[in-house]
Design an enzyme around this catalytic site. Structure first.
Site, PDB file in Angstrom:
ATOM      1  N   THR A 159       0.818  -1.212   0.000  1.00  0.00           N
ATOM      2  CA  THR A 159       0.000   0.000   0.000  1.00  0.00           C
ATOM      3  C   THR A 159       0.851   1.260   0.000  1.00  0.00           C
ATOM      4  O   THR A 159       0.511   2.258  -0.649  1.00  0.00           O
ATOM      5  CB  THR A 159      -0.917   0.014   1.243  1.00  0.00           C
ATOM      6  OG1 THR A 159      -1.711  -1.178   1.249  1.00  0.00           O
ATOM      7  CG2 THR A 159      -1.820   1.230   1.256  1.00  0.00           C
ATOM      8  N   CYS A 428      -5.436  -9.276   3.327  1.00  0.00           N
ATOM      9  CA  CYS A 428      -4.783  -8.978   2.040  1.00  0.00           C
ATOM     10  C   CYS A 428      -3.383  -8.403   2.225  1.00  0.00           C
ATOM     11  O   CYS A 428      -2.732  -8.036   1.250  1.00  0.00           O
ATOM     12  CB  CYS A 428      -5.637  -8.013   1.217  1.00  0.00           C
ATOM     13  SG  CYS A 428      -6.752  -8.848   0.062  1.00  0.00           S
ATOM     14  N   PHE A 429      -2.935  -8.253   3.485  1.00  0.00           N
ATOM     15  CA  PHE A 429      -1.546  -7.950   3.798  1.00  0.00           C
ATOM     16  C   PHE A 429      -1.065  -6.623   3.213  1.00  0.00           C
ATOM     17  O   PHE A 429       0.090  -6.488   2.807  1.00  0.00           O
ATOM     18  CB  PHE A 429      -0.633  -9.094   3.320  1.00  0.00           C
ATOM     19  CG  PHE A 429      -1.253 -10.440   3.523  1.00  0.00           C
ATOM     20  CD1 PHE A 429      -1.350 -10.991   4.783  1.00  0.00           C
ATOM     21  CD2 PHE A 429      -1.807 -11.141   2.458  1.00  0.00           C
ATOM     22  CE1 PHE A 429      -1.959 -12.212   4.985  1.00  0.00           C
ATOM     23  CE2 PHE A 429      -2.422 -12.361   2.650  1.00  0.00           C
ATOM     24  CZ  PHE A 429      -2.503 -12.903   3.918  1.00  0.00           C
ATOM     25  N   CYS A 430      -1.960  -5.648   3.168  1.00  0.00           N
ATOM     26  CA  CYS A 430      -1.624  -4.324   2.610  1.00  0.00           C
ATOM     27  C   CYS A 430      -1.078  -4.454   1.191  1.00  0.00           C
ATOM     28  O   CYS A 430      -0.162  -3.731   0.790  1.00  0.00           O
ATOM     29  CB  CYS A 430      -0.613  -3.591   3.496  1.00  0.00           C
ATOM     30  SG  CYS A 430      -1.224  -3.213   5.146  1.00  0.00           S
ATOM     31  N   ASN A 431      -1.631  -5.382   0.430  1.00  0.00           N
ATOM     32  CA  ASN A 431      -1.205  -5.591  -0.954  1.00  0.00           C
ATOM     33  C   ASN A 431      -2.424  -5.989  -1.769  1.00  0.00           C
ATOM     34  O   ASN A 431      -2.592  -7.150  -2.157  1.00  0.00           O
ATOM     35  CB  ASN A 431      -0.125  -6.668  -1.023  1.00  0.00           C
ATOM     36  CG  ASN A 431       0.555  -6.725  -2.379  1.00  0.00           C
ATOM     37  OD1 ASN A 431      -0.021  -6.351  -3.398  1.00  0.00           O
ATOM     38  ND2 ASN A 431       1.783  -7.202  -2.401  1.00  0.00           N
TER      39      ASN A 431
END
Length: 877
Positions: A159, A428-431
């Protein structure tokens, strides 16, 4: 260190061989060794990570774990030296400055480069480093005389990379996302380098390692893009490369003599675990003079005027960009981080091979596991086959499937993993880009999910049957074979064993209830149970006190009636009426229940329900998740003496007044409940010492202040907002469960337990306020409103259960079978019970909720039909 087989790895066939240390050794690729020379991993665990206990930590991509020797070396350093502000000129200041410069050289050495080639600019993390590049890069905006700049980034980016486009947009610079496959597999992006007169600067940013899947993108791209042989997009100008190395450098070496990006962003906690909030931007000295900086803070100016627009920056690149006083003590800690890492592992090359051996083995076994029908147990999201540590990092991203191939929500997997004390990462793991690519989520899906209430970081894992995220495990330098084995055992035990479990045919819930619930269930688990039940006569005698002093009974403007005047409560499932069988309140959050026969209802729910909570020395709420022994604390309310009495085995009872103490000696504070701010006051040293002695840790008892109103802002299934005042509860004012639903669950869970399970114990595990005797199991999930006597409630959703139901309320012991059975019984749902909110309370006297009262539900279809009739009448009228 040579690999040594851990103890306790013998397993019965067919899993014994797959999960054996010998099989793991055979799976290690050539040159990829397990462990480190000069010591044992077991010894490292005992000396450096004893605090892990029985925990299996598999979120190293989230943060590394700091070793004990790092903290000891750092604290010893601080104890022996005086470090002053590096901007001063005295002796302690000079010591700080020189130590920081030594750390800068240590970082450059770690990445095999020199001060002549790169400059270290300390930041608060890789995010701040990326932001700094976006703010200072020499962009050429649209509309200028020269061709404009482009900011390109890989869609498989964090992100913090994608967020750079917000800055470039303000500078009138176009941002262009690039799909990884376009660069990996498309020859159209590779061209013969030609001389170009155009010098417009463009920036391409990509991760050296995907934090989603662990895929490593070629470092050869750096030189290919800078030389013009590889073009992210076709546009004239000169390309520069920003490498997001935060995930990569946590377990892999980065040699800046071989690969020389213009910028490298890193976060040190990804490598050492401590300190957090510290990162760096490594800047190639060739590009540094062209960076544009507008703001200047303390320490960056060689000279400036306050009354005139005059400013001259310091000549050093680092000093020019490090605004204010840098985190000098945290920077000093880095020296001890490098020392510990080198001493324990021998360097990043060893870490790379060690962690890859673990991830490759885990990936191979996971890929092998199948159900009896041949269906895979997991779906792994990866662009590599784990054949080489040069193309794949120690990250495995996946979703668990059922036998039909449907995805089991990541939130459910996370909760079950926690029962085994396994720590994983979900979401979503900042992705978002990688999540969309691997899970097949469209842009429209993201927008619809947001409108449905799903945001990054929540536990909404399935929408319209499709996943919103996945599960990620990741290994670090201190990870062991036992960690991988424990995780694989967990997957096998929770998935494959279920296919062998046969439950007897179920007798109907109607027949069970007729046999078991003829009268309210009696609570005889504590000796003082009868004293806990309060009569209606006592309640009425205290009505004047409540009306005058308890804010919980005052009608507020935020309360509103949402039951439709045209809705008539009906009961459709037989002639037997639904009644309230039990009423529980929990004066102290996460402590034992207090059962009553009748109880007053206020605008925050049952009077005194969750009015108090136990917090640690930092003011953070302690729940049974962290401290199961809280269930052994028995609070009861004496309305006549106006006190809360607290009991626990082996402790003398202690009491707290029900009336709020507003004296000056009372300490007012702020706390958090489910991320919501609440105003509280401390109940004093006497009660704090009581709880600290009981739990063996520093803690205090606090109470929510009546002057503070915590409003619930929720949306129920119709999308209509629900407003009401909350006590220290998590979600809503009340939690209701149905005995028929309890009995249905009991039938299935009894098959898994060695000892018989009492219905009453199961009821207590679900920590409800209201227990009812409906006829059909789970019919309460079809209700939108209910009436109990003169009280009216709105249903605001189902209760998504966590591991607290696995804690025996009598002993505090855990048994993971309860949550696992709920998971398998509900079919990928972990809901049990419904949340209720009060309708507006109009009576000047206390509203009373009583055992034996009849319950009148309004079903979803009733409100829909009545709404249609109302609209039809309105139209015809």
């Amino acid at each position: 260190m040579t690999g040594q087989a851990p103890s306790g790895t013998e397993l019965p066939a067919p899993w014994g061989e797959l999960l054996s240390f010998q099989y793991f050794q055979r799976m290690c690729p050539p040159g990829a060794g397990y462990g480190y020379s000069g010591g044992s991993l077991q010894g490292m665990q005992e000396s450096e990570f004893r605090r892990l206990g029985g925990m299996t930590y598999l979120d190293h991509a989230g943060t590394a774990l700091y070793p004990h020797s790092l903290l000891k070396g750092f604290t010893d350093d601080l104890s022996e030296n005086i470090y002053g502000n590096p901007h001063s000129q005295h002796i302690s200041s000079k010591l700080t400055y020189d130590t920081i410069e030594h750390v800068r050289y240590r970082i450059l050495q770690h990445f095999n480069t020199r001060a002549e080639d790169y400059t270290i600019i300390f930041t608060s993390g890789s995010t701040a480093a990326l932001k700094l590049v976006a703010e200072t890069f020499p962009w050429v905006p649209e509309g200028s005389k020269h061709p404009s700049s482009r900011f390109c980034y890989l869609t498989d980016s964090h992100t913090s990379v994608v967020g750079m486009r917000g800055i470039t947009a303000l500078m009138n610079v176009l941002s262009v996302p690039v799909n990884p496959k376009e660069l990996l597999f498309s020859e159209k992006n590779r061209v013969v380098a030609e001389e170009q007169n155009c010098t417009t600067p463009h920036l391409f940013c990509y991760p050296a390692q995907s934090n989603f899947s662990g895929s490593k993108y070629p470092l050869s791209w750096i030189q290919e893009i800078k030389s013009g042989k590889l073009c992210p997009i076709k546009t004239p100008g000169k390309w520069f490369v920003l490498l997001d190395a935060a995930s990569f450098v946590s377990t892999s070496p980065l040699d800046l003599t071989v690969h020389q990006p213009d910028f490298i962003a890193i976060s040190f906690y990804k490598i050492f675990g401590f300190p957090t909030g510290l990162g760096a931007l490594l800047v190639n000295n060739q590009i540094a003079p062209f960076l544009r900086k507008t703001y200047f803070g303390g320490g960056t100016a060689a000279a400036y005027l306050a009354g005139e627009d005059f400013y001259s920056p310091r000549p050093s690149v680092a000093e020019r960009f490090e605004d204010g006083t840098i985190s000098f003590l945290d920077i000093i800690a880095l020296k001890h981080g490098f020392d510990a890492l080198e001493r324990l592992t021998g360097g990043m090359e060893n870490i790379k091979h060690h962690t890859f051996a673990l991830s490759r083995y885990t990936y191979t076994v996971l890929s092998t596991l199948k159900y009896a029908n041949g269906a895979p147990i997991v779906r792994i999201y990866s662009d590599a086959d784990f054949s080489s540590p040069d193309v794949q990092g120690p990250i495995i991203n996946f979703n668990v499937l059922d036998e039909n191939g449907d995805i089991i929500g990541y939130s459910q997997v996370d909760k079950i993993a926690s029962l085994y004390n396994i720590h994983v990462r979900t979401g979503c793991f900042c992705n978002t880009g990688a999540c969309q690519q691997h899970l097949g989520i469209s842009n429209e899906d993201i927008k619809r999910n947001l409108q449905a209430g799903h945001i990054c970081g929540d536990d909404v894992d399935i929408i319209d049957g499709r996943p919103t995220g996945s599960v990620r495990i990741s290994f670090g330098y201190m990870s062991t074979f036992e960690d991988a084995q424990t995780f694989l055992k967990f997957i096998i035990a929770t998935r494959l064993s279920e296919s062998d479990i046969k439950f007897p045919s179920q007798i109907t819930a109607r027949e069970t209830i007729r046999e078991s619930v003829g009268s309210p269930i009696q609570n005889d688990h504590t000796s003082n149970n009868n004293a806990n039940k309060v009569s209606l006569k006592t309640i009425i005698s205290d009505a004047e006190h409540w009306n005058n002093s308890s804010a919980a009974l005052k009608t507020t403007e935020t309360s509103r009636a949402v039951v439709s005047e045209r809705a008539i409560p009906v009961y459709r499932n037989g002639s037997k009426p639904i009644t309230v069988t039990n009423i529980y309140l929990y004066p102290i959050k996460s402590c034992s229940a207090f059962e009553v026969s009748e109880w007053p209802v206020g605008n925050q729910g049952l009077l005194y329900d969750r009015s108090w909570m136990v917090v640690n020395q930092n003011g953070v709420c302690i729940s049974q998740k962290q401290e199961p022994r809280l269930c052994l604390v028995h609070p009861l309310i004496d309305l006549e003496q106006k006190i809360l009495v607290i009991k626990a085995k082996g402790m003398d009872p202690i009491s707290v007044p029900l009336e709020e103490n507003t004296g000056k000696e009372i300490q007012i504070g702020q706390s958090k409940v489910c991320a919501h701010r609440v105003q509280t006051y401390d109940c004093g040293e006497r009660i704090a010492n009581w709880f600290s002695e009981l739990l063996g840790r520093q803690c205090r008892l606090i109470r929510q202040s009546s002057d503070f109103k915590r409003n619930a802002n929720q949306k129920h299934e119709k999308g209509q907002a629900t407003t009401g005042s909350l006590s220290l509860v998590n979600e809503a004012q009340y939690l209701l469960i149905n005995t028929a639903s309890i009995l249905k669950l009991k039938e299935q869970i009894t098959e898994r337990l060695e000892e018989p399970l009492q219905t009453e114990e199961l009821i207590q595990r679900f920590r409800s306020n209201i227990v009812i005797s409906a006829t059909e199991s789970f019919e309460e999930e079809k209700w939108v409103e209910i009436s109990i006597g003169a009280l009216h409630f709105q249903v605001v959703g189902s209760c998504n259960r966590c591991q607290i139901i696995c804690i025996d309320p009598q002993t505090g012991q855990r048994n993971k079978e309860f949550l696992q059975t709920l998971s398998s019984t509900r079919g990928r749902k972990m809901n049990f019970g419904i949340y209720l909110m009060n309708q507006a309370l109009c009576s000047s006297l206390p509203n009373i909720l009583s055992v034996g009262s009849q319950v009148f539900p309004v079903l979803k279809e009733d409100t829909e039909i009545q709404s249609q009739l109302f609209n039809k009448e309105k139209t015809s009228g």
